[in-house]
Design a protein around this motif. Structure first.
Motif, PDB file in Angstrom:
ATOM      1  N   ALA A 267     -22.741  40.966  30.340  1.00  0.00           N
ATOM      2  CA  ALA A 267     -22.728  42.000  29.296  1.00  0.00           C
ATOM      3  C   ALA A 267     -23.965  41.866  28.406  1.00  0.00           C
ATOM      4  O   ALA A 267     -24.604  42.866  28.052  1.00  0.00           O
ATOM      5  N   SER A 268     -24.324  40.608  28.071  1.00  0.00           N
ATOM      6  CA  SER A 268     -25.513  40.399  27.219  1.00  0.00           C
ATOM      7  C   SER A 268     -26.745  40.985  27.899  1.00  0.00           C
ATOM      8  O   SER A 268     -27.571  41.651  27.271  1.00  0.00           O
ATOM      9  N   ARG A 269     -26.848  40.726  29.210  1.00  0.00           N
ATOM     10  CA  ARG A 269     -28.030  41.213  29.953  1.00  0.00           C
ATOM     11  C   ARG A 269     -28.025  42.738  30.020  1.00  0.00           C
ATOM     12  O   ARG A 269     -29.070  43.374  29.936  1.00  0.00           O
TER      13      ARG A 269
ATOM     14  N   THR B 198     -26.625  39.082  12.378  1.00  0.00           N
ATOM     15  CA  THR B 198     -25.450  38.588  11.657  1.00  0.00           C
ATOM     16  C   THR B 198     -24.439  37.993  12.628  1.00  0.00           C
ATOM     17  O   THR B 198     -24.421  38.348  13.802  1.00  0.00           O
ATOM     18  N   ASP B 199     -23.589  37.143  12.105  1.00  0.00           N
ATOM     19  CA  ASP B 199     -22.438  36.687  12.878  1.00  0.00           C
ATOM     20  C   ASP B 199     -21.425  36.103  11.907  1.00  0.00           C
ATOM     21  O   ASP B 199     -21.782  35.585  10.850  1.00  0.00           O
ATOM     22  N   VAL B 200     -20.161  36.205  12.283  1.00  0.00           N
ATOM     23  CA  VAL B 200     -19.107  35.640  11.452  1.00  0.00           C
ATOM     24  C   VAL B 200     -19.014  34.131  11.710  1.00  0.00           C
ATOM     25  O   VAL B 200     -18.463  33.386  10.905  1.00  0.00           O
TER      26      VAL B 200
ATOM     27  N   SER C 173     -18.751  38.983   8.133  1.00  0.00           N
ATOM     28  CA  SER C 173     -18.041  39.826   9.094  1.00  0.00           C
ATOM     29  C   SER C 173     -18.654  41.231   9.155  1.00  0.00           C
ATOM     30  O   SER C 173     -18.973  41.825   8.121  1.00  0.00           O
ATOM     31  N   LEU C 174     -18.819  41.715  10.353  1.00  0.00           N
ATOM     32  CA  LEU C 174     -19.308  43.081  10.638  1.00  0.00           C
ATOM     33  C   LEU C 174     -20.471  43.461   9.719  1.00  0.00           C
ATOM     34  O   LEU C 174     -21.473  42.766   9.688  1.00  0.00           O
ATOM     35  N   PHE C 175     -20.348  44.571   8.964  1.00  0.00           N
ATOM     36  CA  PHE C 175     -21.501  45.062   8.191  1.00  0.00           C
ATOM     37  C   PHE C 175     -21.583  44.446   6.787  1.00  0.00           C
ATOM     38  O   PHE C 175     -22.489  44.782   6.035  1.00  0.00           O
TER      39      PHE C 175
END
Ligand SMILES: C[S@@+](CC[C@H](N)C(=O)[O-])C[C@H]1O[C@@H](n2cnc3c(N)ncnc32)[C@H](O)[C@@H]1O
Length: 509
Positions: free
Chosen positions: A155-157, A195-197, A222-224
């Motif tokens: 999925a990343s690729r 970003t990342d949680v 989290s998220l935005f």
């Protein structure tokens, strides 16, 4: 084997490590050459045995540093510390231990992370990244931990390959994980925010940014929430979209599960994008969506975007029935079929899907745009084929769609079009019949579309060589086919528009 707590991977080790990896020739092609496709495939399926056998052969040992780095960081196998010292002369074994990359067990160095080269190709040429992430199931030999930090998967690729190879002033990578999307975006993005949680994910992202010499502004939350009030030219997200039952005893994995019911996480991201895109900006997301009784999942996704004033282009790549979907993700967590735990989880998934009348689950990619001075548009389709690395094609289609939005039917009649170089025509005849029973246009690249057309549309496409206007071609066809010119225009202009929007025809330069 213990995994790395947040912040332990030391970015100051990145520079000597980069120099060592480059000097050793630790590249995708070299790793593939050492392992061979059978052992590589087996590693991906979760077993190290075949890789260990291949790496023990004299010809692999002769490959020297590349073989040792592959054994340690790709296959997750211990290597003698003196051989690691030879493979990492600048960083040294002690430096690698201090950086959190390996641990010592007697005379052996054991890996604490996965670290693999990943090659990519875009219109600017071939590039390569090194990406560190948590050790996978094959190396740890057990189920993944809840805060596992994912390496570069299929999925990343896919999303990396879909990224538009066009300059962008500002790029947001939402849910960056180990950072693959911002690494790819660094080719054309000037200012990168990710970003990342998960603090552990951010520790890896920080290390990978340093390892690949990329400047990125990393933010936790989290998220935005970490980008409140900010807007971007480009937003990229491979969000934690996996649909998971919200029931006691069902494990939640941060890397794939956003903690909401059904596909509500995807709805939150699609709607959230609206408040963070600059006019003309583009968001590219991967997602799962639920097909519910009477409601196609792709239509549901497009409706969320349109309600927020965004163009929606939803491409479904795969559809799974609820049982196959549940099994896929239960196995992804390391639970084997035939165990009571597997059956308990499968029952939880099926009950959850039944509660929302879910008939199937779609996977695909969503392109969202904030339109400038026009109403939002909608395209919903199922992918017919197409190879990876569709970013250049997507970008060209979005530009063609902008051209169409600014070209009314009168202007289209005076325009000159050309057939794209990858388009061929196939005609199928009943034996002995002069006239074809079916005509198809086939796109060689892009989404590899197969478009059925009638004789008039085939005639239009065949005459689009940039010399005659669309209006002149249609009038000549009306003459030839003894049709009413006005009726033929009404029939052919929408066909021409669709062929331009999907890259089979192009405005002549
Ligand atoms: C499927 S992984 C994608 C990682 C990487 N971007 C890629 O393309 O491979 C999803 C990422 O989203 C993060 N994540 C999970 N919940 C999140 C949230 N509420 N807000 C931001 N990121 C989140 C996970 O920690 C994980 O790194």
């Amino acid at each position: 084997m213990t995994a790395i707590p947040a912040g332990v991977l030391d970015p100051s080790a990145a520079r000597p490590l980069r120099e060592d990896l480059a000097a050793a020739g630790f590249r995708s092609t070299a790793v593939a050459g050492v392992l061979g496709s059978a052992a590589e495939g087996s590693l991906r399926r979760g077993s190290t045995l075949a890789a260990a056998r291949v790496l023990a052969r004299p010809e692999a040992r002769a490959a020297g540093a590349v073989a040792d780095l592959t054994a340690l960081f790709v296959a997750g196998l211990a290597v003698p510390a003196d051989r690691l010292a030879a493979a990492l002369p600048r960083l040294g074994v002690e430096g690698a231990v201090r950086a959190g990359l390996v641990a010592l067990d007697g005379d052996a160095a054991v890996p604490r992370v996965e670290l693999a080269p990943h090659q990519f190709v875009d219109p600017d040429g071939v590039g390569e990244w090194w990406v560190a992430s948590d050790l996978g199931e094959a190396a740890t030999g057990g189920p993944l931990r809840a805060d596992h930090v994912l390496g570069v998967g299929g999925a990343s690729r896919t999303l990396a390959g879909l990224q538009l190879p066009r300059r962008a002033e500002s790029v947001l990578d939402l849910g960056t994980g180990s950072g693959i999307q911002f690494l790819r975006a660094a080719r054309y993005g000037r200012r990168l925010v990710a970003t990342d949680v998960s603090e552990r994910a951010l520790a890896y992202a920080r290390f990978n940014a340093a390892l690949n010499d990329v400047d990125v502004d990393l933010r936790a939350g989290s998220l935005f929430e970490p980008v409140t009030g900010e807007r971007f030219d480009r937003i990229l997200s491979n969000p934690p979209f996996v649909i998971t039952p919200r029931r006691p005893g069902v494990p939640e994995y941060e890397y794939r599960d956003g903690g909401l019911e059904g596909d509500a996480l995807v709805e939150t991201v699609v709607r959230g994008v609206a408040g963070h895109l600059l006019p003309g900006g583009v968001a590219q997301l991967l997602a799962n969506w639920e097909d519910r009784a009477g409601a196609d999942g792709r239509d549901r996704v497009a409706a969320w975007a349109l309600e927020e004033g965004l163009d929606a282009w939803v491409v479904e790549r795969e559809v799974q029935d609820p049982v196959l979907y549940a099994e896929t993700w239960i196995r992804d967590g390391g639970i084997r079929p035939g165990t009571p735990e597997y059956d308990r989880l499968l029952a939880a998934w099926l009950d959850d899907f039944a509660a929302r009348e879910v008939r199937s689950v779609g996977f695909g990619y969503v392109t969202l745009r904030r339109p400038e001075r026009r109403r939002p548009s909608r395209r919903v389709e199922r992918e017919q084929g197409g190879a990876g690395g569709l970013g250049g094609h997507l970008a060209a289609c979005l530009e063609a769609q902008d051209w169409l939005a600014a070209t009314d039917d009168d202007a289209l009649l005076t325009a000159r079009l050309v057939v794209a170089g990858d388009v061929t025509e196939e005609r199928h005849h009943w034996p002995g019949e002069e006239h074809p029973a079916a005509i198809e246009l086939r796109q060689g690249g892009g989404f590899a579309r197969v478009v059925p057309v009638d004789a008039a549309a085939a005639g239009l496409v065949g005459a689009c060589d940039g010399e005659l206007t669309v209006g002149a071609i249609v009038d000549a066809l009306a003459d030839l086919l003894e049709s009413d010119p006005a009726e033929l225009r009404a029939e052919l202009l929408p066909v021409a528009r669709e062929l331009v929007a999907t890259g089979l025809l192009m405005p002549a330069a």
